[in-house]
Design a protein around this motif. Sequence first.
Motif, PDB file in Angstrom:
ATOM      1  N   LEU A 167       0.819  -1.212   0.000  1.00  0.00           N
ATOM      2  CA  LEU A 167       0.000   0.000   0.000  1.00  0.00           C
ATOM      3  C   LEU A 167       0.857   1.267   0.000  1.00  0.00           C
ATOM      4  CD1 LEU A 167      -2.937  -0.980   2.398  1.00  0.00           C
ATOM      5  CD2 LEU A 167      -2.946  -0.848  -0.103  1.00  0.00           C
ATOM      6  N   GLN A 168       2.020   1.196   0.629  1.00  0.00           N
ATOM      7  CA  GLN A 168       2.952   2.322   0.560  1.00  0.00           C
ATOM      8  C   GLN A 168       3.437   2.515  -0.874  1.00  0.00           C
ATOM      9  OE1 GLN A 168       4.042   4.563   2.955  1.00  0.00           O
ATOM     10  NE2 GLN A 168       2.408   3.717   4.206  1.00  0.00           N
ATOM     11  N   LEU A 169       3.748   1.413  -1.560  1.00  0.00           N
ATOM     12  CA  LEU A 169       4.163   1.509  -2.961  1.00  0.00           C
ATOM     13  C   LEU A 169       3.026   2.054  -3.822  1.00  0.00           C
ATOM     14  CD1 LEU A 169       6.207  -1.759  -3.708  1.00  0.00           C
ATOM     15  CD2 LEU A 169       7.064   0.549  -3.262  1.00  0.00           C
ATOM     16  N   TYR A 170       1.806   1.647  -3.502  1.00  0.00           N
ATOM     17  CA  TYR A 170       0.633   2.127  -4.242  1.00  0.00           C
ATOM     18  C   TYR A 170       0.509   3.652  -4.113  1.00  0.00           C
ATOM     19  CZ  TYR A 170      -4.316   3.141  -5.103  1.00  0.00           C
ATOM     20  OH  TYR A 170      -5.492   3.693  -5.548  1.00  0.00           O
ATOM     21  N   LYS A 171       0.742   4.182  -2.924  1.00  0.00           N
ATOM     22  CA  LYS A 171       0.682   5.629  -2.709  1.00  0.00           C
ATOM     23  C   LYS A 171       1.776   6.348  -3.489  1.00  0.00           C
ATOM     24  CE  LYS A 171       0.044   7.219   1.425  1.00  0.00           C
ATOM     25  NZ  LYS A 171       0.233   7.428   2.892  1.00  0.00           N
ATOM     26  N   GLU A 172       2.957   5.722  -3.571  1.00  0.00           N
ATOM     27  CA  GLU A 172       4.092   6.340  -4.258  1.00  0.00           C
ATOM     28  C   GLU A 172       3.961   6.242  -5.779  1.00  0.00           C
ATOM     29  OE1 GLU A 172       7.532   4.394  -2.764  1.00  0.00           O
ATOM     30  OE2 GLU A 172       7.190   5.005  -0.682  1.00  0.00           O
ATOM     31  N   GLN A 173       3.587   5.061  -6.260  1.00  0.00           N
ATOM     32  CA  GLN A 173       3.584   4.827  -7.700  1.00  0.00           C
ATOM     33  C   GLN A 173       2.248   5.175  -8.359  1.00  0.00           C
ATOM     34  OE1 GLN A 173       5.114   0.881  -8.607  1.00  0.00           O
ATOM     35  NE2 GLN A 173       6.807   1.091  -7.153  1.00  0.00           N
ATOM     36  N   LYS A 174       1.183   5.311  -7.525  1.00  0.00           N
ATOM     37  CA  LYS A 174      -0.142   5.722  -8.017  1.00  0.00           C
ATOM     38  C   LYS A 174      -0.664   4.803  -9.123  1.00  0.00           C
ATOM     39  CE  LYS A 174       0.384  10.584  -6.768  1.00  0.00           C
ATOM     40  NZ  LYS A 174       1.551  10.344  -5.895  1.00  0.00           N
ATOM     41  N   THR A 175      -0.449   3.532  -8.946  1.00  0.00           N
ATOM     42  CA  THR A 175      -0.965   2.521  -9.861  1.00  0.00           C
ATOM     43  C   THR A 175      -1.118   1.215  -9.110  1.00  0.00           C
ATOM     44  OG1 THR A 175      -0.547   1.245 -11.884  1.00  0.00           O
ATOM     45  CG2 THR A 175       1.379   1.981 -10.630  1.00  0.00           C
ATOM     46  N   LEU A 176      -2.093   0.392  -9.548  1.00  0.00           N
ATOM     47  CA  LEU A 176      -2.301  -0.908  -8.908  1.00  0.00           C
ATOM     48  C   LEU A 176      -1.283  -1.935  -9.378  1.00  0.00           C
ATOM     49  CD1 LEU A 176      -6.210  -1.100  -9.016  1.00  0.00           C
ATOM     50  CD2 LEU A 176      -4.774  -0.628  -7.026  1.00  0.00           C
ATOM     51  N   LYS A 177      -0.582  -1.624 -10.476  1.00  0.00           N
ATOM     52  CA  LYS A 177       0.478  -2.503 -10.972  1.00  0.00           C
ATOM     53  C   LYS A 177       1.804  -1.982 -10.450  1.00  0.00           C
ATOM     54  CE  LYS A 177      -2.007  -4.019 -15.102  1.00  0.00           C
ATOM     55  NZ  LYS A 177      -1.998  -4.143 -16.583  1.00  0.00           N
ATOM     56  N   LEU A 178       2.291  -2.605  -9.406  1.00  0.00           N
ATOM     57  CA  LEU A 178       3.447  -2.102  -8.667  1.00  0.00           C
ATOM     58  C   LEU A 178       4.741  -2.763  -9.114  1.00  0.00           C
ATOM     59  CD1 LEU A 178       1.777  -2.339  -5.149  1.00  0.00           C
ATOM     60  CD2 LEU A 178       1.831  -0.339  -6.656  1.00  0.00           C
ATOM     61  N   MET A 179       5.751  -1.945  -9.337  1.00  0.00           N
ATOM     62  CA  MET A 179       7.081  -2.452  -9.625  1.00  0.00           C
ATOM     63  C   MET A 179       7.871  -2.473  -8.322  1.00  0.00           C
ATOM     64  SD  MET A 179       9.162  -3.701 -11.823  1.00  0.00           S
ATOM     65  CE  MET A 179       8.301  -3.309 -13.354  1.00  0.00           C
ATOM     66  N   LEU A 180       8.304  -3.653  -7.893  1.00  0.00           N
ATOM     67  CA  LEU A 180       9.072  -3.757  -6.652  1.00  0.00           C
ATOM     68  C   LEU A 180      10.437  -3.097  -6.850  1.00  0.00           C
ATOM     69  CD1 LEU A 180       8.322  -7.436  -5.532  1.00  0.00           C
ATOM     70  CD2 LEU A 180       7.263  -5.332  -4.704  1.00  0.00           C
ATOM     71  N   PRO A 181      10.803  -2.143  -5.999  1.00  0.00           N
ATOM     72  CA  PRO A 181      12.083  -1.446  -6.161  1.00  0.00           C
ATOM     73  C   PRO A 181      13.274  -2.253  -5.652  1.00  0.00           C
ATOM     74  CG  PRO A 181      10.915  -0.573  -4.270  1.00  0.00           C
ATOM     75  CD  PRO A 181       9.994  -1.576  -4.912  1.00  0.00           C
TER      76      PRO A 181
END
Length: 233
Positions: A167-181
Amino acid sequence: MNKFIQPLRKCILFKDLSDDEIDGLLSKIKFTLYEKCMNCINCKTCILALEGEDCTSIGIVLQGNVEIQKHYPNGKIVSLSSLNEGKIFGEAIVFSSHHKYPATIVTMRNSKIMHISREDIIYMCSVNSQVLKNFMELLSSKILNLNKKVTELSLETLRQKIIFYLLQLYKEQKTLKLMLPISKKSLAEYLGVQRPSLSRELINMKNEGLINVEKDLVEILDIETLQDYINIY
């Protein structure tokens, strides 16, 4: 000087500054450069600073990657974060009365780091109000990240920790398809679990229709249920 401008454009400390302004500031301070042993073909990493050593400057990654690691007496190493081009480390402790590195700083092969002393940070903040604003923003972000870490530590189950991270990545990337950093191995270390445990839980969540996992891509399929799991959003 110009060869440093491009990576420094990505650094929050120099946000909204023109190339000429950045170049002008660099010409008036005595920064130092660390370049990983470029001629060493055997080592993949090099220790830049050990936990407990004095921190007298901030570091800015100009090239390559830096890892913040926790080394334990039993030999276990946990990767706390990975920093790429433009990222800063040491900003939260360089002005502290206890300015000791809380973790070990490791550089990857072919990395290049710019170090700016606390005196030169003060100088840049005094002659350029935008740098001062950027530095305050940087410290504020650090406080928010510490609050996030406290929340993470309060989570009891591995699933809650995974969901909070996603959910933190979702807030940062603003997409439901998340790229793991970071890699799944590094993510497991960050969450404080074994890699097989992380993989098993991700598979369980996939089978339940919560997420879809494809290598370094995680797609959130049911965000409402994920939010309900931790009940903080």
